[in-house]
Design a protein around this motif. Sequence first.
Motif, mmCIF file in Angstrom:
data_model
loop_
_atom_site.group_PDB
_atom_site.id
_atom_site.type_symbol
_atom_site.label_atom_id
_atom_site.label_comp_id
_atom_site.label_asym_id
_atom_site.label_seq_id
_atom_site.Cartn_x
_atom_site.Cartn_y
_atom_site.Cartn_z
ATOM 1 N N ASP A 1 -16.879 -78.701 -7.805
ATOM 2 C CA ASP A 1 -17.981 -79.264 -8.572
ATOM 3 C C ASP A 1 -17.460 -80.204 -9.660
ATOM 4 O O ASP A 1 -18.039 -81.265 -9.897
ATOM 5 C CB ASP A 1 -18.815 -78.142 -9.188
ATOM 6 C CG ASP A 1 -20.052 -78.647 -9.890
ATOM 7 O OD1 ASP A 1 -20.721 -79.545 -9.329
ATOM 8 O OD2 ASP A 1 -20.345 -78.154 -10.995
ATOM 9 N N SER A 2 -16.365 -79.836 -10.304
ATOM 10 C CA SER A 2 -15.768 -80.696 -11.327
ATOM 11 C C SER A 2 -15.281 -82.001 -10.710
ATOM 12 O O SER A 2 -15.465 -83.076 -11.288
ATOM 13 C CB SER A 2 -14.599 -79.985 -12.009
ATOM 14 O OG SER A 2 -15.042 -78.899 -12.762
ATOM 15 N N ASN A 3 -14.667 -81.900 -9.538
ATOM 16 C CA ASN A 3 -14.175 -83.113 -8.870
ATOM 17 C C ASN A 3 -15.320 -84.029 -8.461
ATOM 18 O O ASN A 3 -15.221 -85.246 -8.577
ATOM 19 C CB ASN A 3 -13.321 -82.746 -7.657
ATOM 20 C CG ASN A 3 -12.004 -82.123 -8.065
ATOM 21 O OD1 ASN A 3 -11.549 -82.275 -9.191
ATOM 22 N ND2 ASN A 3 -11.391 -81.408 -7.146
ATOM 23 N N GLN A 4 -16.416 -83.462 -7.981
ATOM 24 C CA GLN A 4 -17.574 -84.269 -7.613
ATOM 25 C C GLN A 4 -18.207 -84.912 -8.837
ATOM 26 O O GLN A 4 -18.715 -86.025 -8.773
ATOM 27 C CB GLN A 4 -18.613 -83.430 -6.883
ATOM 28 C CG GLN A 4 -18.235 -83.112 -5.466
ATOM 29 C CD GLN A 4 -19.309 -82.286 -4.771
ATOM 30 O OE1 GLN A 4 -20.204 -81.742 -5.401
ATOM 31 N NE2 GLN A 4 -19.205 -82.200 -3.447
ATOM 32 N N CYS A 5 -18.177 -84.210 -9.937
ATOM 33 C CA CYS A 5 -18.739 -84.726 -11.176
ATOM 34 C C CYS A 5 -17.983 -85.976 -11.612
ATOM 35 O O CYS A 5 -18.580 -86.978 -12.005
ATOM 36 C CB CYS A 5 -18.674 -83.640 -12.249
ATOM 37 S SG CYS A 5 -19.486 -84.061 -13.785
ATOM 38 N N TRP A 6 -16.665 -85.941 -11.533
ATOM 39 C CA TRP A 6 -15.864 -87.095 -11.934
ATOM 40 C C TRP A 6 -15.952 -88.232 -10.921
ATOM 41 O O TRP A 6 -15.770 -89.398 -11.281
ATOM 42 C CB TRP A 6 -14.405 -86.691 -12.122
ATOM 43 C CG TRP A 6 -14.185 -85.990 -13.411
ATOM 44 C CD1 TRP A 6 -14.007 -84.654 -13.594
ATOM 45 C CD2 TRP A 6 -14.161 -86.571 -14.711
ATOM 46 N NE1 TRP A 6 -13.865 -84.375 -14.927
ATOM 47 C CE2 TRP A 6 -13.950 -85.528 -15.641
ATOM 48 C CE3 TRP A 6 -14.300 -87.869 -15.185
ATOM 49 C CZ2 TRP A 6 -13.878 -85.756 -17.004
ATOM 50 C CZ3 TRP A 6 -14.219 -88.091 -16.548
ATOM 51 C CH2 TRP A 6 -14.012 -87.040 -17.444
ATOM 52 N N LYS B 1 -21.028 -91.859 -9.394
ATOM 53 C CA LYS B 1 -21.153 -93.234 -9.873
ATOM 54 C C LYS B 1 -21.463 -93.285 -11.358
ATOM 55 O O LYS B 1 -20.974 -94.154 -12.078
ATOM 56 C CB LYS B 1 -22.240 -93.969 -9.082
ATOM 57 C CG LYS B 1 -21.840 -94.236 -7.651
ATOM 58 C CD LYS B 1 -22.897 -95.026 -6.928
ATOM 59 C CE LYS B 1 -22.437 -95.271 -5.499
ATOM 60 N NZ LYS B 1 -23.396 -96.069 -4.742
ATOM 61 N N GLU B 2 -22.288 -92.351 -11.811
ATOM 62 C CA GLU B 2 -22.616 -92.258 -13.236
ATOM 63 C C GLU B 2 -22.106 -90.921 -13.758
ATOM 64 O O GLU B 2 -22.604 -89.868 -13.385
ATOM 65 C CB GLU B 2 -24.123 -92.358 -13.453
ATOM 66 C CG GLU B 2 -24.697 -93.706 -13.102
ATOM 67 C CD GLU B 2 -26.193 -93.768 -13.364
ATOM 68 O OE1 GLU B 2 -26.691 -92.936 -14.159
ATOM 69 O OE2 GLU B 2 -26.829 -94.622 -12.775
ATOM 70 N N VAL B 3 -21.119 -90.981 -14.628
ATOM 71 C CA VAL B 3 -20.548 -89.766 -15.193
ATOM 72 C C VAL B 3 -21.476 -89.258 -16.297
ATOM 73 O O VAL B 3 -21.866 -89.999 -17.190
ATOM 74 C CB VAL B 3 -19.139 -90.036 -15.763
ATOM 75 C CG1 VAL B 3 -18.561 -88.774 -16.378
ATOM 76 C CG2 VAL B 3 -18.222 -90.560 -14.669
ATOM 77 N N THR B 4 -21.845 -87.990 -16.199
ATOM 78 C CA THR B 4 -22.775 -87.405 -17.169
ATOM 79 C C THR B 4 -22.021 -86.931 -18.413
ATOM 80 O O THR B 4 -20.791 -86.861 -18.432
ATOM 81 C CB THR B 4 -23.533 -86.219 -16.560
ATOM 82 O OG1 THR B 4 -22.588 -85.210 -16.211
ATOM 83 C CG2 THR B 4 -24.315 -86.646 -15.327
ATOM 84 N N ASN B 5 -22.779 -86.588 -19.423
ATOM 85 C CA ASN B 5 -22.204 -86.079 -20.663
ATOM 86 C C ASN B 5 -21.506 -84.743 -20.430
ATOM 87 O O ASN B 5 -20.506 -84.431 -21.077
ATOM 88 C CB ASN B 5 -23.309 -85.940 -21.716
ATOM 89 C CG ASN B 5 -22.750 -85.702 -23.091
ATOM 90 O OD1 ASN B 5 -21.632 -86.102 -23.398
ATOM 91 N ND2 ASN B 5 -23.540 -85.051 -23.924
#
Length: 79
Positions: free
Chosen positions: A30-35, A38-42
């Motif tokens: 999940d962390s890898n998908q987050c990074w 296209k738009e990185v969240t807060n």
Amino acid sequence: MDIKTKRLALLVVSCSAVGVILGGSASLADSNQCWAAKEVTNDCLTTEPVVKTMQGMSTGLIAGFTAAIVAAWQIKHDE
């Protein structure tokens, strides 16, 4: 220790270990998908990946432990 106690301990340890592995792996993915989004969240910017992985591992530990206890209770109840 009698055989039933050893079996219960083995069940709890194995389910907890599987929970830790699966929880940590899912949290890391999940962390890898987050990074990679296209738009990185807060949330991606403020949460450390190690902390997020440890949270997933602890959740997996609790889930595995609970599953083992419920399975053992169900087996005992059926006997």
